[in-house]
Write an enzyme that holds these catalytic residues in place. Sequence first.
Site, mmCIF file in Angstrom:
data_model
loop_
_atom_site.group_PDB
_atom_site.id
_atom_site.type_symbol
_atom_site.label_atom_id
_atom_site.label_comp_id
_atom_site.label_asym_id
_atom_site.label_seq_id
_atom_site.Cartn_x
_atom_site.Cartn_y
_atom_site.Cartn_z
ATOM 1 N N ASP A 128 0.803 -1.257 -0.036
ATOM 2 C CA ASP A 128 0.090 0.084 0.108
ATOM 3 C C ASP A 128 0.832 1.107 0.073
ATOM 4 O OD1 ASP A 128 -2.401 -1.484 0.015
ATOM 5 O OD2 ASP A 128 -3.068 -0.777 2.029
ATOM 6 N N ASP A 129 0.174 2.397 -0.300
ATOM 7 C CA ASP A 129 0.693 3.679 -0.388
ATOM 8 C C ASP A 129 1.971 3.980 -1.279
ATOM 9 O OD1 ASP A 129 -0.845 3.868 1.728
ATOM 10 O OD2 ASP A 129 0.641 3.804 3.204
ATOM 11 N N HIS B 89 -7.584 4.147 1.069
ATOM 12 C CA HIS B 89 -6.514 4.451 2.101
ATOM 13 C C HIS B 89 -7.257 4.419 3.623
ATOM 14 C CE1 HIS B 89 -2.900 6.173 3.624
ATOM 15 N NE2 HIS B 89 -3.187 7.435 3.925
#
Length: 308
Positions: free
Chosen positions: A11-12, A132
Amino acid sequence: MLQVKLIVTGDDFGYCPRRNQGIVDCFLAGAVSNVSLLVNGSAAADAAKLARRYNIPIGLHANLSEGSPVCEVLKTNSSLLNQDGFFHGKMGFRTALSKGLLNMSEVKQELKAQVELFHELTGHLPPHMDGHQHIHVLPEVRHVFAEVLEEYGIKYTRVPIEPGLHNCDWIPPSLMDFYLGVEEDSFNTVDVFTRHGIRWPDIYIGLSTMGKNMSVSNIWNAIDTAIVEFTSKASLPAQPTPQSRTVTIELMVHPGYPSVPPVGGCGDGPDDFSQSWERLHELQTLIKAELQSHYKTRNIQLCSFKDL
């Protein structure tokens, strides 16, 4: 033997150059098989180039809680912004939502703008799209999120219901309360996503193995616990088209090299977790040979959402 397809999602992606490098290093080491891009991240364009260069499967990490919107008309005078002109934050977003302060048409506008920017950066629509800080399973937002996915033909998402979570006594009470809230929201989202024809892996893992709590044994145990629960038919709500011999799992991870301020973030600088040693700890754990060996021994095949 039961075949297990494991999607290890970093993620991110796009948060900062050091996060990008860490995720790429994990991918090249065979430890991450999929990434989720923050299009409002300060290094999003660089992340998209890296994904093309290394042929990394990439989806969208929709962000309504950290940093700035990508939709031009929402950058000023929007219900999605706090008094400083940024998104409300992980808990601030939830508070504003519970008070009825968020305009759902603006939520939809921003989600669509993020899909369009993803397309512009990568040259294709995302095969999967998640949220998110798990904003996509929140009340009201889940309906808008599902509409956007259906509108763009995005087939896959994430439903963060983790088997065995309640038995993870190493998670501090305050964090566990947040996780249990995410779990409750996720259960209430299943019917919404199903009605819109959206799918997700059979099993989700990632809350109990995040940051300092990640270890090879914790990942093994989480996978084993989840498979036992799933095969005993006591797992996630039924998928639209369940497969009998193959079980699909998504492991959510956040590897990277710690951010160095002021570089990074989504318009308002990197957060504490991004700057901490915990990102590097995840990276170092994921690339351990014993973890890769365990996958092979257990007939676990790493793949991406495109492979489902």
